[in-house]
Design an enzyme around this catalytic site. Sequence first.
Site, short mmCIF file in Angstrom:
data_model
loop_
_atom_site.label_atom_id
_atom_site.label_comp_id
_atom_site.label_asym_id
_atom_site.label_seq_id
_atom_site.Cartn_x
_atom_site.Cartn_y
_atom_site.Cartn_z
CG HIS A 152 -59.59 0.24 84.25
ND1 HIS A 152 -59.83 0.16 85.60
CD2 HIS A 152 -58.76 -0.80 83.96
CE1 HIS A 152 -59.20 -0.89 86.10
NE2 HIS A 152 -58.54 -1.49 85.13
CG HIS A 157 -53.86 -0.81 85.86
ND1 HIS A 157 -53.64 -1.85 86.74
CD2 HIS A 157 -55.08 -1.04 85.31
CE1 HIS A 157 -54.68 -2.67 86.72
NE2 HIS A 157 -55.58 -2.20 85.87
CD GLU A 198 -57.74 -4.52 87.74
OE1 GLU A 198 -58.26 -3.43 88.05
OE2 GLU A 198 -57.17 -4.72 86.65
CB SER A 217 -60.45 3.52 87.31
OG SER A 217 -60.80 2.15 87.38
FE LIG Z 1 -57.34 -3.20 85.32
#
Ligand SMILES: [Fe+2]
Length: 297
Positions: A152, A157, A198, A217
């Site tokens: 993730h 990111h 996010e 993700s």
């Molecule tokens: Fe995150």
Amino acid sequence: MIDTTAGPAIDPRGVNAGVAPVTYGHGERPPRGDYAQARSDYTCEQDWNSYSAADHDLYRRLYERQAAQLTGLACDEFIDAVGQLGAPAQIPRFDALSDKLRRATGWEVVAVPGLIPEEAFFSLLSRRRFPVTGWIRKPEEFDYVVEPDVFHDLFGHVPLLFNPMFADYMQAYGAGGLKASRLESCEYLARLYWYTVEFGLIDTPAGLRAYGAGILSSPGELRHSVTSHDPQRLGFDIERIMRTRYKIDSYQSTYFVIDSFEQLLDATAPDFKPIYQRVAGLRELAADETVPSDRVF
Ligand SMILES: [Fe+2]
């Protein structure tokens, strides 16, 4: 279910607790990751040699599943940069990735044992250091893992940290977080992180696209967030976001849509203190609520 939740650890016990473990939610789950190895700023060594062949294979399968569905759903900036992670055959070495990031935007990735306290998180971001969890999920967590893991954190990111505008937004967010900690307004800032970093969507000439790491993700939420008729999609509004609660155990019922990364960065320019004061005087909004001033997509 989303495949991961992430962001600053919302755990009041964790703040300024040295290297005490940080657990997800209200501490009912045991911590994952070895906090005994972490420095006082919660960073640690990646210990790349400790990954097994099965770990690398799991990373490859996670990567390939997500990469296969990016076209038409992820924003171009993400698609253009995801290759910087290197070949999916192995979990990347953070050092090598940091070399590339430093050259592109002055960022680097640093290993952490898992969730870290808010202040440590904000402090790292304000110094252009992105904390990445060292451990990878178990095979049985292929579709869903509660805490953010290395997949993730890296896949979701890191690609956008190669984008100069988004990279500056992340640093501004960290600096804002350090201020918010002193103003006891971290919950408002956590909501901003949630609905942008996010779970953010961006409006493009080709249509809505995802830029949020929690979406990018997630095997199911990527398509859901962009194409489903179920969730509402609202125009980016920083005060609206700070009023809005969010869900950590299901797909989001509301996504906020930015026009550009420039809009996101510009929104962090004003002093947040008067914004926090205004938001504190307003009613909190439920995750699925709509108000008349919303710009609905
Ligand atoms: Fe995150």
